[in-house]
Write an enzyme that holds these catalytic residues in place. Sequence first.
Site, PDB file in Angstrom:
ATOM      1  N   GLY A 174      -8.984   5.781   1.327  1.00  0.00           N
ATOM      2  CA  GLY A 174      -9.558   6.517   2.295  1.00  0.00           C
ATOM      3  C   GLY A 174     -11.249   6.099   2.324  1.00  0.00           C
ATOM      4  O   GLY A 174     -11.871   7.235   2.577  1.00  0.00           O
ATOM      5  N   SER A 209      -8.632   2.470   8.662  1.00  0.00           N
ATOM      6  CA  SER A 209      -9.163   3.213   9.732  1.00  0.00           C
ATOM      7  C   SER A 209     -10.451   2.452  10.678  1.00  0.00           C
ATOM      8  O   SER A 209     -10.460   2.400  11.844  1.00  0.00           O
ATOM      9  CB  SER A 209      -9.672   4.549   9.537  1.00  0.00           C
ATOM     10  OG  SER A 209      -8.505   5.316   8.914  1.00  0.00           O
ATOM     11  N   GLY A 254      -7.742   8.277   6.942  1.00  0.00           N
ATOM     12  CA  GLY A 254      -7.949   8.660   8.468  1.00  0.00           C
ATOM     13  C   GLY A 254      -9.288   8.766   8.934  1.00  0.00           C
ATOM     14  O   GLY A 254     -10.339   8.323   7.917  1.00  0.00           O
ATOM     15  N   ASP A 289       0.846  -1.319  -0.074  1.00  0.00           N
ATOM     16  CA  ASP A 289      -0.135   0.027  -0.047  1.00  0.00           C
ATOM     17  C   ASP A 289       0.855   1.552  -0.146  1.00  0.00           C
ATOM     18  O   ASP A 289       1.729   1.483   0.898  1.00  0.00           O
ATOM     19  CB  ASP A 289      -0.982  -0.193   1.140  1.00  0.00           C
ATOM     20  CG  ASP A 289      -2.041   1.046   1.461  1.00  0.00           C
ATOM     21  OD1 ASP A 289      -2.660   1.513   0.119  1.00  0.00           O
ATOM     22  OD2 ASP A 289      -2.388   1.443   2.496  1.00  0.00           O
TER      23      ASP A 289
HETATM   24  P1  13P Z   1      -9.021   4.735   5.544  1.00  0.00           P
HETATM   25  O1  13P Z   1      -8.066   5.662   6.427  1.00  0.00           O
HETATM   26  O2  13P Z   1     -10.038   5.582   5.096  1.00  0.00           O
HETATM   27  O3  13P Z   1      -9.250   3.445   5.985  1.00  0.00           O
HETATM   28  O4  13P Z   1      -8.075   4.344   3.969  1.00  0.00           O
HETATM   29  C1  13P Z   1      -7.195   3.392   4.246  1.00  0.00           C
HETATM   30  C2  13P Z   1      -6.391   3.440   2.874  1.00  0.00           C
HETATM   31  O5  13P Z   1      -6.793   4.074   1.925  1.00  0.00           O
HETATM   32  C3  13P Z   1      -5.078   2.500   2.734  1.00  0.00           C
HETATM   33  O6  13P Z   1      -4.426   2.987   1.765  1.00  0.00           O
HETATM   34  O1  G3H Z   2      -3.229   4.736   3.351  1.00  0.00           O
HETATM   35  C1  G3H Z   2      -2.778   4.630   4.660  1.00  0.00           C
HETATM   36  C2  G3H Z   2      -3.005   3.469   5.427  1.00  0.00           C
HETATM   37  O2  G3H Z   2      -4.056   3.758   6.257  1.00  0.00           O
HETATM   38  C3  G3H Z   2      -1.734   2.995   6.078  1.00  0.00           C
HETATM   39  O3  G3H Z   2      -1.453   3.974   7.240  1.00  0.00           O
HETATM   40  O4  G3H Z   2       0.701   4.307   6.961  1.00  0.00           O
HETATM   41  O5  G3H Z   2      -0.229   4.372   9.185  1.00  0.00           O
HETATM   42  O6  G3H Z   2       0.349   2.215   8.286  1.00  0.00           O
HETATM   43  P1  G3H Z   2       0.159   3.639   7.855  1.00  0.00           P
HETATM   44 ZN    ZN Z   3      -4.419   4.978   1.075  1.00  0.00          ZN
END
Ligand code: 13P
Ligand code: G3H
Ligand code: ZN
Length: 311
Positions: free
Chosen positions: A214, A259, A181, A82
């Site tokens: 997100g 999140s 977030g 990711d």
């Molecule tokens: P959220 O913070 O909305 O869960 O998004 C997660 C995300 O996009 C990880 O790449």
């Molecule tokens: O897009 C971000 C993900 O929620 C990952 O978050 O970098 O705190 O692991 P992190």
């Molecule tokens: Zn993301």
Amino acid sequence: MPLVTTAEMFKKAYEGGYAVGAFNVNNMEIIQGITEAAMEERAPLILQVSAGARKYAKHVYLIKLVEAAIADTDLPIALHLDHGADFDICKACVDGGFSSVMIDGSKYSFEENIALTKKVVEYAHAHGVVVEGELGTLAGIEDDVKVSSGDAMFTRPEEVEEFVSRTGVDSLAIAIGTSHGAFKFKPGTKPMLRFDILEDIGRRLPGFPIVLHGASSVPQEFVAEVNRYGGAMPGAIGVPEELLRQAAGMAVCKINIDSDLRLAMTAAVRKHLQEHPADFDPRQYLTPARTAIKEMVRHKIVDVLGCAGKA
Ligand code: 13P
Ligand code: G3H
Ligand code: ZN
């Protein structure tokens, strides 16, 4: 079944009008909770690892935990990096057994993003790994956002065909108003997404899988639970689930959720420790935490993504 790429999953999701959940993982309980829900609901699954998660848990531990999840199930599971920030982390994950990587060049200029993404695609494809790119910067939108300034952060539909054809990416993350977030929209405003941009992109790239980052919904009952035990999350607002369902019926084939899992897990741990202050055995408070993850993922699969029974 061995680890799979997302190619077949996305083809079926696009044709079937649903999305596959991409859930962030960083420890055993999270991986078990997600996998158990997917197994019971017969859902295809993407487990994704951020650079922070990889640093926290170590690459080898995460690989071995995901291998265990695969051994425990006959589901198609993809392991995805990711938000890969540069070529080196993408290469490390390709070399280290991931089946999919994201190169996030969205902070660079259009040309720099293309050059970086293309380099990752060439390396990954040579090793049988698929690549997600990103165009546009994630941010919240509010009722009163002025179109001219607001549009600057959204994906520009007129750029997507050139980006995809010059880079060779397998999927594309776009910005239509979601953000990372728990604080996505201003309290008192109506959360909304730019479906007009998604529609335009869908027309320009027929059959091509789009990714939504997100996408946590930040259920208020979990926020309340965290706040009840001394947490400080007033004003946390996520993406309404009906908007995600709408996106899943369009070109969006992958929906990222992190999140909501953090929220479910933290609420369960806080609740347990509040109710059982004498407990000091991690198994006692991580059992309800794992169950909370499982039920959250089941809800997403069944009620939001529409991918139950599609494995
Ligand atoms: P959220 O913070 O909305 O869960 O998004 C997660 C995300 O996009 C990880 O790449
Ligand atoms: O897009 C971000 C993900 O929620 C990952 O978050 O970098 O705190 O692991 P992190
Ligand atoms: Zn993301």
